[in-house]
Enzyme design. Structure first.
Site, short mmCIF file in Angstrom:
data_model
loop_
_atom_site.label_atom_id
_atom_site.label_comp_id
_atom_site.label_asym_id
_atom_site.label_seq_id
_atom_site.Cartn_x
_atom_site.Cartn_y
_atom_site.Cartn_z
N ASP A 55 -13.36 -39.30 -23.65
CA ASP A 55 -12.17 -40.08 -23.97
C ASP A 55 -11.00 -40.55 -23.02
O ASP A 55 -11.17 -39.87 -21.82
CB ASP A 55 -11.23 -39.19 -25.13
CG ASP A 55 -10.34 -37.84 -24.29
OD1 ASP A 55 -11.24 -37.40 -23.46
OD2 ASP A 55 -9.45 -38.04 -24.60
N GLU A 96 -23.04 -29.94 -21.49
CA GLU A 96 -21.76 -30.47 -20.98
C GLU A 96 -21.59 -31.89 -20.70
O GLU A 96 -22.77 -32.49 -20.35
CB GLU A 96 -21.12 -29.79 -19.91
CG GLU A 96 -19.99 -30.14 -19.25
CD GLU A 96 -18.61 -30.00 -20.10
OE1 GLU A 96 -18.81 -30.47 -21.22
OE2 GLU A 96 -17.65 -29.56 -19.58
N ASP A 97 -20.26 -32.41 -20.95
CA ASP A 97 -20.29 -34.21 -20.75
C ASP A 97 -20.28 -34.46 -19.24
O ASP A 97 -21.17 -35.39 -18.80
CB ASP A 97 -19.22 -34.67 -21.57
CG ASP A 97 -17.94 -33.98 -21.29
OD1 ASP A 97 -17.81 -33.05 -20.46
OD2 ASP A 97 -16.70 -34.42 -21.68
N ASP A 133 -16.69 -32.84 -12.95
CA ASP A 133 -15.96 -33.26 -11.92
C ASP A 133 -15.56 -32.54 -10.82
O ASP A 133 -16.36 -32.46 -9.88
CB ASP A 133 -14.80 -33.85 -12.90
CG ASP A 133 -13.91 -34.76 -12.17
OD1 ASP A 133 -14.01 -35.64 -11.07
OD2 ASP A 133 -12.75 -35.00 -12.65
N LYS A 174 -14.30 -31.68 -26.49
CA LYS A 174 -14.97 -32.34 -27.50
C LYS A 174 -15.89 -33.40 -26.77
O LYS A 174 -16.84 -34.02 -27.48
CB LYS A 174 -13.91 -33.51 -28.15
CG LYS A 174 -12.53 -32.66 -29.03
CD LYS A 174 -11.91 -33.63 -29.48
CE LYS A 174 -10.52 -32.90 -30.17
NZ LYS A 174 -9.40 -33.80 -30.58
N GLY A 175 -15.89 -33.41 -25.52
CA GLY A 175 -16.46 -34.53 -24.58
C GLY A 175 -17.89 -34.68 -24.94
O GLY A 175 -18.58 -35.59 -24.92
P1 5GP Z 1 -13.87 -30.46 -14.23
O1 5GP Z 1 -13.34 -29.10 -14.62
O2 5GP Z 1 -15.32 -30.54 -13.86
O3 5GP Z 1 -12.82 -31.06 -13.18
O4 5GP Z 1 -13.92 -31.37 -15.37
C1 5GP Z 1 -14.51 -31.21 -16.66
C2 5GP Z 1 -13.67 -32.04 -17.89
O5 5GP Z 1 -12.69 -33.11 -17.24
C3 5GP Z 1 -15.01 -32.81 -18.52
O6 5GP Z 1 -15.14 -31.98 -19.70
C4 5GP Z 1 -14.11 -33.94 -18.86
O7 5GP Z 1 -13.43 -33.37 -20.21
C5 5GP Z 1 -12.91 -34.06 -17.98
N1 5GP Z 1 -13.30 -35.18 -17.25
C6 5GP Z 1 -13.65 -35.26 -15.82
N2 5GP Z 1 -14.14 -36.42 -15.30
C7 5GP Z 1 -13.65 -37.33 -16.35
C8 5GP Z 1 -13.90 -38.84 -16.56
O8 5GP Z 1 -13.96 -39.65 -15.78
N3 5GP Z 1 -13.61 -39.29 -17.68
C9 5GP Z 1 -13.23 -38.42 -18.98
N4 5GP Z 1 -12.91 -39.09 -20.02
N5 5GP Z 1 -12.99 -37.24 -18.83
C10 5GP Z 1 -13.37 -36.52 -17.55
#
Ligand code: 5GP
Length: 182
Positions: free
Chosen positions: A166, A106-107, A110, A50-51
């Site tokens: 969120d 994408e939001d 990470d 949803k981000g």
């Molecule tokens: P990744 O797979 O790159 O580790 O993470 C991606 C997802 O993790 C993002 O789409 C998001 O939903 C969540 N995420 C990563 N970092 C943050 C953060 O600082 N805050 C929030 N709210 N969600 C995060």
């Protein structure tokens, strides 16, 4: 997450790091990038829920090429500020992307696991092209080899909320990006 009062809610918003004005200025840059890349060719914007729902809404309103939109849902954080490292697709796009130029909206990147998995999956479906645009990037947290084609803001290793992001499903409606803390 249980929030008992507005005071408790506000206390968790530690510091605004990106204002609404800064976000909107950068969204213009993202739209210009997409417009120049495709120059009138139809595209499919794919947002990961949803981000990215607010980011998608704002980007698609500024895109000046014919565009369709599609939504996927990929879960990697389960009501906590710690990544489980697991990525699960709970909703898929309905379009057959083999005839589309696809732009993923994408939001945040990470660890990079979510996008790396989603990109792998979509590439198997042979889109005409695939571009990834993210609002936020936390390069210091990367656990897999993945770079978006464009990211609007690079942020430090802090858990952030707002503008779609969120914590326990709250804070998505904040118009800015803020550091979250207990
Ligand atoms: P990744 O797979 O790159 O580790 O993470 C991606 C997802 O993790 C993002 O789409 C998001 O939903 C969540 N995420 C990563 N970092 C943050 C953060 O600082 N805050 C929030 N709210 N969600 C995060």
């Amino acid at each position: 997450m249980e929030i008992k009062s507005l005071e408790e809610y506000n206390n968790k918003i530690k510091k605004i790091i990106i204002t609404a004005e800064e976000i909107h200025k950068e969204i213009d840059r993202a739209a210009d990038y997409i417009n120049s890349l495709y120059d009138g060719t139809p595209i499919l914007l794919v947002s990961i829920l949803k981000g990215a729902f607010l980011f998608m809404a704002d980007v698609c309103r500024r895109v000046a090429v014919p565009c369709e939109i599609g939504f996927m849902c990929a879960k990697s954080y389960y009501n906590s500020t710690v990544s489980t490292g697991e990525v699960k697709l709970t909703m898929d796009i309905e379009q057959d992307i083999s005839r589309y130029h696809v732009v993923i909206i994408e939001d945040i990147v990470d660890t990079g696991r979510t996008l790396s998995e989603v990109v792998k999956l979509l590439k198997k479906r042979m889109p005409v092209s695939l571009t990834v645009v993210t609002l936020l990037d936390k390069p210091s947290r990367r656990a897999v080899d993945f770079e978006p084609d464009m990211s609007l803001f690079t942020i430090p290793d802090e858990f952030v909320v707002g503008y779609g992001l969120d914590c326990g499903e709250f804070f998505r409606n904040l118009p800015y990006i803020a550091v979250y803390g207990e």
